[in-house]
Scaffold this motif. Structure first.
Motif, PDB file in Angstrom:
ATOM      1  N   VAL A  86      35.642 -37.272  26.287  1.00  0.00           N
ATOM      2  CA  VAL A  86      35.107 -37.517  24.956  1.00  0.00           C
ATOM      3  C   VAL A  86      33.777 -36.810  24.742  1.00  0.00           C
ATOM      4  O   VAL A  86      33.521 -36.234  23.684  1.00  0.00           O
ATOM      5  N   TYR A  87      32.917 -36.845  25.755  1.00  0.00           N
ATOM      6  CA  TYR A  87      31.541 -36.399  25.552  1.00  0.00           C
ATOM      7  C   TYR A  87      31.219 -35.006  26.093  1.00  0.00           C
ATOM      8  O   TYR A  87      30.202 -34.432  25.726  1.00  0.00           O
ATOM      9  N   SER A  88      32.031 -34.459  26.993  1.00  0.00           N
ATOM     10  CA  SER A  88      31.697 -33.157  27.575  1.00  0.00           C
ATOM     11  C   SER A  88      32.717 -32.098  27.146  1.00  0.00           C
ATOM     12  O   SER A  88      33.757 -32.417  26.577  1.00  0.00           O
ATOM     13  N   SER A  89      32.386 -30.856  27.458  1.00  0.00           N
ATOM     14  CA  SER A  89      33.298 -29.749  27.165  1.00  0.00           C
ATOM     15  C   SER A  89      33.907 -29.184  28.442  1.00  0.00           C
ATOM     16  O   SER A  89      34.507 -28.099  28.419  1.00  0.00           O
ATOM     17  N   ASP A  90      33.773 -29.892  29.556  1.00  0.00           N
ATOM     18  CA  ASP A  90      34.345 -29.439  30.830  1.00  0.00           C
ATOM     19  C   ASP A  90      35.859 -29.326  30.709  1.00  0.00           C
ATOM     20  O   ASP A  90      36.496 -30.060  29.935  1.00  0.00           O
ATOM     21  N   SER A  91      36.441 -28.437  31.479  1.00  0.00           N
ATOM     22  CA  SER A  91      37.896 -28.283  31.452  1.00  0.00           C
ATOM     23  C   SER A  91      38.563 -29.530  32.018  1.00  0.00           C
ATOM     24  O   SER A  91      37.959 -30.266  32.810  1.00  0.00           O
ATOM     25  N   ILE A  92      39.800 -29.766  31.613  1.00  0.00           N
ATOM     26  CA  ILE A  92      40.534 -30.943  32.097  1.00  0.00           C
ATOM     27  C   ILE A  92      40.712 -30.884  33.603  1.00  0.00           C
ATOM     28  O   ILE A  92      40.605 -31.892  34.300  1.00  0.00           O
ATOM     29  N   THR A  93      40.928 -29.680  34.140  1.00  0.00           N
ATOM     30  CA  THR A  93      41.075 -29.532  35.594  1.00  0.00           C
ATOM     31  C   THR A  93      39.776 -29.906  36.311  1.00  0.00           C
ATOM     32  O   THR A  93      39.801 -30.642  37.303  1.00  0.00           O
ATOM     33  N   LYS A 184      24.996 -35.248  27.590  1.00  0.00           N
ATOM     34  CA  LYS A 184      24.727 -34.253  28.640  1.00  0.00           C
ATOM     35  C   LYS A 184      23.293 -34.392  29.124  1.00  0.00           C
ATOM     36  O   LYS A 184      23.016 -34.338  30.335  1.00  0.00           O
ATOM     37  N   LEU A 185      22.379 -34.581  28.200  1.00  0.00           N
ATOM     38  CA  LEU A 185      20.966 -34.750  28.556  1.00  0.00           C
ATOM     39  C   LEU A 185      20.757 -35.972  29.430  1.00  0.00           C
ATOM     40  O   LEU A 185      20.027 -35.922  30.428  1.00  0.00           O
ATOM     41  N   MET A 186      21.401 -37.085  29.086  1.00  0.00           N
ATOM     42  CA  MET A 186      21.206 -38.334  29.816  1.00  0.00           C
ATOM     43  C   MET A 186      21.855 -38.292  31.193  1.00  0.00           C
ATOM     44  O   MET A 186      21.500 -39.098  32.074  1.00  0.00           O
ATOM     45  N   ASN A 187      22.802 -37.396  31.394  1.00  0.00           N
ATOM     46  CA  ASN A 187      23.496 -37.317  32.684  1.00  0.00           C
ATOM     47  C   ASN A 187      22.903 -36.292  33.633  1.00  0.00           C
ATOM     48  O   ASN A 187      23.396 -36.119  34.748  1.00  0.00           O
ATOM     49  N   VAL A 188      21.848 -35.618  33.208  1.00  0.00           N
ATOM     50  CA  VAL A 188      21.172 -34.665  34.094  1.00  0.00           C
ATOM     51  C   VAL A 188      20.406 -35.445  35.163  1.00  0.00           C
ATOM     52  O   VAL A 188      19.642 -36.361  34.835  1.00  0.00           O
ATOM     53  N   TYR A 195      12.459 -44.909  32.720  1.00  0.00           N
ATOM     54  CA  TYR A 195      12.493 -44.190  31.451  1.00  0.00           C
ATOM     55  C   TYR A 195      12.849 -45.165  30.342  1.00  0.00           C
ATOM     56  O   TYR A 195      13.437 -46.221  30.565  1.00  0.00           O
ATOM     57  N   GLU A 196      12.461 -44.814  29.141  1.00  0.00           N
ATOM     58  CA  GLU A 196      12.899 -45.539  27.947  1.00  0.00           C
ATOM     59  C   GLU A 196      13.126 -44.514  26.860  1.00  0.00           C
ATOM     60  O   GLU A 196      12.277 -43.667  26.597  1.00  0.00           O
ATOM     61  N   VAL A 197      14.296 -44.562  26.264  1.00  0.00           N
ATOM     62  CA  VAL A 197      14.653 -43.649  25.184  1.00  0.00           C
ATOM     63  C   VAL A 197      15.037 -44.488  23.975  1.00  0.00           C
ATOM     64  O   VAL A 197      15.729 -45.504  24.097  1.00  0.00           O
ATOM     65  N   ILE A 198      14.587 -44.063  22.804  1.00  0.00           N
ATOM     66  CA  ILE A 198      14.933 -44.749  21.555  1.00  0.00           C
ATOM     67  C   ILE A 198      15.831 -43.827  20.743  1.00  0.00           C
ATOM     68  O   ILE A 198      15.494 -42.668  20.511  1.00  0.00           O
ATOM     69  N   VAL A 199      16.979 -44.347  20.345  1.00  0.00           N
ATOM     70  CA  VAL A 199      17.945 -43.557  19.572  1.00  0.00           C
ATOM     71  C   VAL A 199      18.150 -44.220  18.210  1.00  0.00           C
ATOM     72  O   VAL A 199      18.538 -45.393  18.133  1.00  0.00           O
ATOM     73  N   ALA A 200      17.870 -43.480  17.160  1.00  0.00           N
ATOM     74  CA  ALA A 200      18.084 -43.969  15.794  1.00  0.00           C
ATOM     75  C   ALA A 200      19.250 -43.199  15.174  1.00  0.00           C
ATOM     76  O   ALA A 200      19.308 -41.967  15.264  1.00  0.00           O
ATOM     77  N   THR A 201      20.175 -43.932  14.548  1.00  0.00           N
ATOM     78  CA  THR A 201      21.342 -43.300  13.936  1.00  0.00           C
ATOM     79  C   THR A 201      21.542 -43.854  12.530  1.00  0.00           C
ATOM     80  O   THR A 201      21.663 -45.084  12.357  1.00  0.00           O
ATOM     81  N   ASN A 202      21.545 -42.988  11.551  1.00  0.00           N
ATOM     82  CA  ASN A 202      21.800 -43.422  10.183  1.00  0.00           C
ATOM     83  C   ASN A 202      23.184 -44.044  10.100  1.00  0.00           C
ATOM     84  O   ASN A 202      24.162 -43.493  10.632  1.00  0.00           O
ATOM     85  N   VAL A 203      23.294 -45.181   9.440  1.00  0.00           N
ATOM     86  CA  VAL A 203      24.570 -45.879   9.327  1.00  0.00           C
ATOM     87  C   VAL A 203      25.643 -44.979   8.731  1.00  0.00           C
ATOM     88  O   VAL A 203      26.817 -45.031   9.123  1.00  0.00           O
ATOM     89  N   GLU A 204      25.260 -44.111   7.794  1.00  0.00           N
ATOM     90  CA  GLU A 204      26.233 -43.212   7.172  1.00  0.00           C
ATOM     91  C   GLU A 204      26.825 -42.228   8.185  1.00  0.00           C
ATOM     92  O   GLU A 204      27.944 -41.749   8.020  1.00  0.00           O
ATOM     93  N   GLU A 205      26.082 -41.925   9.256  1.00  0.00           N
ATOM     94  CA  GLU A 205      26.570 -41.002  10.278  1.00  0.00           C
ATOM     95  C   GLU A 205      27.729 -41.608  11.080  1.00  0.00           C
ATOM     96  O   GLU A 205      28.535 -40.883  11.660  1.00  0.00           O
ATOM     97  N   LEU A 206      27.785 -42.943  11.122  1.00  0.00           N
ATOM     98  CA  LEU A 206      28.757 -43.619  11.985  1.00  0.00           C
ATOM     99  C   LEU A 206      30.198 -43.440  11.517  1.00  0.00           C
ATOM    100  O   LEU A 206      31.132 -43.737  12.253  1.00  0.00           O
ATOM    101  N   SER A 207      30.380 -42.936  10.295  1.00  0.00           N
ATOM    102  CA  SER A 207      31.737 -42.705   9.792  1.00  0.00           C
ATOM    103  C   SER A 207      32.205 -41.279  10.069  1.00  0.00           C
ATOM    104  O   SER A 207      33.315 -40.903   9.707  1.00  0.00           O
ATOM    105  N   LYS A 208      31.366 -40.482  10.744  1.00  0.00           N
ATOM    106  CA  LYS A 208      31.725 -39.094  11.059  1.00  0.00           C
ATOM    107  C   LYS A 208      32.368 -39.013  12.438  1.00  0.00           C
ATOM    108  O   LYS A 208      32.293 -39.934  13.243  1.00  0.00           O
ATOM    109  N   CYS A 209      32.981 -37.883  12.731  1.00  0.00           N
ATOM    110  CA  CYS A 209      33.513 -37.665  14.072  1.00  0.00           C
ATOM    111  C   CYS A 209      32.361 -37.408  15.038  1.00  0.00           C
ATOM    112  O   CYS A 209      31.248 -37.064  14.631  1.00  0.00           O
ATOM    113  N   PHE A 210      32.604 -37.583  16.329  1.00  0.00           N
ATOM    114  CA  PHE A 210      31.563 -37.502  17.354  1.00  0.00           C
ATOM    115  C   PHE A 210      30.727 -36.221  17.250  1.00  0.00           C
ATOM    116  O   PHE A 210      29.502 -36.262  17.310  1.00  0.00           O
TER     117      PHE A 210
END
Length: 301
Positions: A86-93, A184-188, A195-210
């Protein structure tokens, strides 16, 4: 507001007699780490390393954790597979090999058998605006219960404490990321202990694809002159939890939305969801992350 963990293994281990608890804590930790390795340790080797005969280990494990050790390992690997698809572009293999499967064909068989789906179907979720299918996949990957289709993560989430808070206008210096970029950034790998990270997401964005969702990411709220983004004042339904997997993460969000509906709130259309992501204290058996979620709501008259 205290954090409650959504780690089924920790909950189930508590049910064991004291003299078995430390052995199975070690065994679960070894299985958990083994799921990330290729080749993985066989569960029989882990049983012997924990001073338990394989026969007795298998019998007790199934009775306590509601699945056999081999099933547990496969489920953890599939959790890793789904997250990467879902989150990466790595090949299936590459994903198959990196998640402990011998080949992409072996992964395909496991996905069909356990989830009745394919790697390509899961990957296409990045292009979809309908997340019900993803929720169904995660429900199949959750820790099974003895007598219901509900996962243990969902059962624990029902006991989470929530709190309605009213915040003034808040100011956050942010950078913009897509969901895959942020994951990808969080998995480096990092040597940073806290650490502490704050993530803000507009509610309207939640209806979009990933791939089209924009995340606003910062480290701390500050004053208006030092920030490039403003979060409107308003009411937020909040909760805190310790998680060890994406299954737990989604279970917390699902429960927070469910609780908002039951308590008579509506999602604020112009608001932003807020996530605090923190690493858990060292010394835990699992790689835990503390999340604090804030859902913007309006009180319905």
């Amino acid at each position: 507001m205290d954090s409650q963990h959504l780690v089924p293994e920790l909950t189930l281990i508590e049910e064991l007699p004291e003299h078995w608890k430390s052995r199975f804590e070690k065994a679960i930790y070894m299985l958990y780490k083994s799921s990330e390795q290729s080749p993985a340790l066989a569960w029989e080797e882990i049983a012997v390393a924990c001073a338990i005969s394989p026969h007795h280990f298998h019998r007790v494990f199934r009775a306590v954790f509601n699945e056999a050790p081999g099933q547990y390992l496969r489920r953890l690997r599939l959790q890793s597979v789904v997250e990467k698809l879902v989150y990466s572009s790595d090949s299936i293999t590459d994903i198959a090999i990196g998640s402990g499967f011998s080949s992409s064909q072996a992964l395909a068989k496991a996905l069909k058998r356990e989830l009745n789906t394919s790697a390509k179907a899961i990957r296409k979720l990045r292009e979809s605006e309908d997340y019900d299918y993803l929720a169904e996949v995660y429900s199949k990957l959750g820790h099974p219960t003895a007598q219901s289709h509900q996962t243990i993560e969902s059962q624990i989430a029902e006991k989470l404490k929530t709190e309605l808070r009213t915040y003034p206008v808040r100011f956050l210096p942010t950078k913009k990321f897509s969901v895959p970029e942020f994951e990808k950034l969080m998995n480096v790998p990092s040597d940073v202990e806290e650490y502490e990270v704050i993530v803000a997401t507009n509610v309207e964005e939640l209806s979009k694809c990933f791939d089209d969702i924009t995340l606003l990411v910062g480290e701390a709220f500050t004053t208006a002159d030092k920030a490039n983004f403003t979060i409107s004042a308003g009411a937020f339904l909040c909760c805190k939890a310790l998680i060890s997997s994406d299954v737990g993460y989604h279970a917390v969000w699902d429960e927070l939305y469910r609780r908002a509906i039951l308590e008579g709130y509506e999602l604020s259309d112009q608001g932003h969801t807020i996530e605090y992501l923190r690493n858990a204290p060292k010394g835990k058996q699992f790689d835990l992350e503390e999340i604090e979620l804030q859902l913007p709501v309006e009180i319905v008259n």
